[in-house]
Write a protein that holds these residues in place. Structure first.
Motif, PDB file in Angstrom:
ATOM      1  N   VAL A 150       0.827  -1.199   0.000  1.00  0.00           N
ATOM      2  CA  VAL A 150       0.000   0.000   0.000  1.00  0.00           C
ATOM      3  C   VAL A 150       0.866   1.256   0.000  1.00  0.00           C
ATOM      4  CG1 VAL A 150      -0.178   0.285   2.512  1.00  0.00           C
ATOM      5  CG2 VAL A 150      -2.048   1.052   1.043  1.00  0.00           C
ATOM      6  N   ALA A 197      -1.883   4.928  -3.866  1.00  0.00           N
ATOM      7  CA  ALA A 197      -2.726   3.788  -4.241  1.00  0.00           C
ATOM      8  C   ALA A 197      -4.048   3.825  -3.497  1.00  0.00           C
ATOM      9  CB  ALA A 197      -1.986   2.481  -3.955  1.00  0.00           C
ATOM     10  N   ARG A 218      -0.079  -4.328  -7.960  1.00  0.00           N
ATOM     11  CA  ARG A 218       0.028  -4.364  -6.503  1.00  0.00           C
ATOM     12  C   ARG A 218       1.057  -5.396  -6.046  1.00  0.00           C
ATOM     13  NH1 ARG A 218      -3.789  -1.645  -3.401  1.00  0.00           N
ATOM     14  NH2 ARG A 218      -2.345  -2.217  -1.735  1.00  0.00           N
ATOM     15  N   SER A 240       4.420  -4.721  -3.862  1.00  0.00           N
ATOM     16  CA  SER A 240       4.672  -5.399  -2.587  1.00  0.00           C
ATOM     17  C   SER A 240       6.070  -5.984  -2.483  1.00  0.00           C
ATOM     18  CB  SER A 240       3.634  -6.508  -2.368  1.00  0.00           C
ATOM     19  OG  SER A 240       3.911  -7.657  -3.159  1.00  0.00           O
TER      20      SER A 240
END
Length: 273
Positions: A39, A43, A175, A179
């Motif tokens: 995150v 975003a 995403r 990460s």
């Protein structure tokens, strides 16, 4: 050369070099993101910032341990330290008082911030918020227990969104790649190790302190939220004297994305824009 929209400005807040976005003019609004894997403030708030910026000065930081904000291997993450980071950011920017909008983990932080320094907070918005005691959901346990893979990220996004049309391979890959940026997963996995019920409890504020909050508070929740139970927001509604609750049907944990237009309208009206 394409620039990364997740990278904003940089400032030292409580000793931490902090990545943050600063858009618009008017009364300051601090947006605090959630705690999902990979995150960032951008975003989380990419559909919110440009709308609120029409009426307010919008500040959206990557909180300590997340995104492009400075991190160290020996960082100690706690609600107290996150509150100090948020206050340090307001101090560094010369902001005496800001409205605060908190999403999930960010809601728990917004609550703790308002309790610790009520004079620094105008109005509150708590969406899908942690901050009370509840039994951890399978969804939240899966989110905090994420281990990096494209399939695992796709499964996490399925938990977040009610509308599966929002969850496609491109988003999952974006995403997932976020990460696994250097330091991201190491920091994330160290925050919420199993057993994870203790981290829900650690983020909960004292009920008497919540009852004493003087702030006008908008609580927002998706009825089909699989990450934070609707009961958590119902508890906040009972506890906070000046609270109102809006529940979106056919909506999961991504209220600000799944119901972006209506969410932005609610928040703008609540904050007085």
């Amino acid at each position: 050369m394409q620039t990364n929209p997740e990278i904003g400005r940089r400032i030292v807040a409580n000793g931490i070099e902090t990545n943050y976005h600063d858009v618009g003019e008017g009364h300051p609004v601090l947006l605090i993101h959630g705690s999902g894997p990979g995150v960032t403030a951008y975003a989380n708030w990419r559909l919110t910032m440009p709308v609120l910026a029409k009426n307010f000065r919008v500040i959206a930081p990557d909180m300590a341990g997340f995104g492009e904000t400075e991190r160290h291997a020996d960082d100690r993450h706690s609600m107290e330290n996150w509150v100090l980071h948020a206050l340090g950011l307001l101090d560094a920017l010369g902001i005496e008082r800001a409205h605060v909008v908190g999403n999930s983990f960010g809601g728990a932080l917004a609550l703790a911030l308002a309790i610790r320094a009520p004079e620094r907070v105008g109005k509150l918005v708590l969406m899908g918020s942690v901050g009370t005691h509840f039994g951890i959901t399978e969804g939240l346990d899966a989110v905090w227990g994420y281990s990096p893979s494209l399939d695992n990220m796709r499964a996490i996004l399925d938990i977040f969104a009610f509308d599966r049309n929002l969850v496609n391979d491109d988003l999952a890959r974006l995403r997932y790649e976020a990460s696994i940026r250097p330091g991201y997963q190491e920091s994330f996995s160290s925050m919420f190790p199993a057993p994870r019920q203790r981290w829900v409890d650690a983020m909960a504020s004292d009920e008497a302190a919540i009852r004493a909050l003087p702030h006008e508070t908008l609580i927002v929740h998706g009825r089909e939220d699989k990450v934070i139970p609707l009961a958590a927001s119902l508890a906040l509604l009972e506890l906070i004297p000046k609270a109102q609750l809006h529940v979106f049907g056919q909506c999961g944990h991504w209220t600000q994305i799944e119901q972006a237009e209506r969410f932005n309208g609610l928040v703008t009206e609540h904050l007085g824009g």
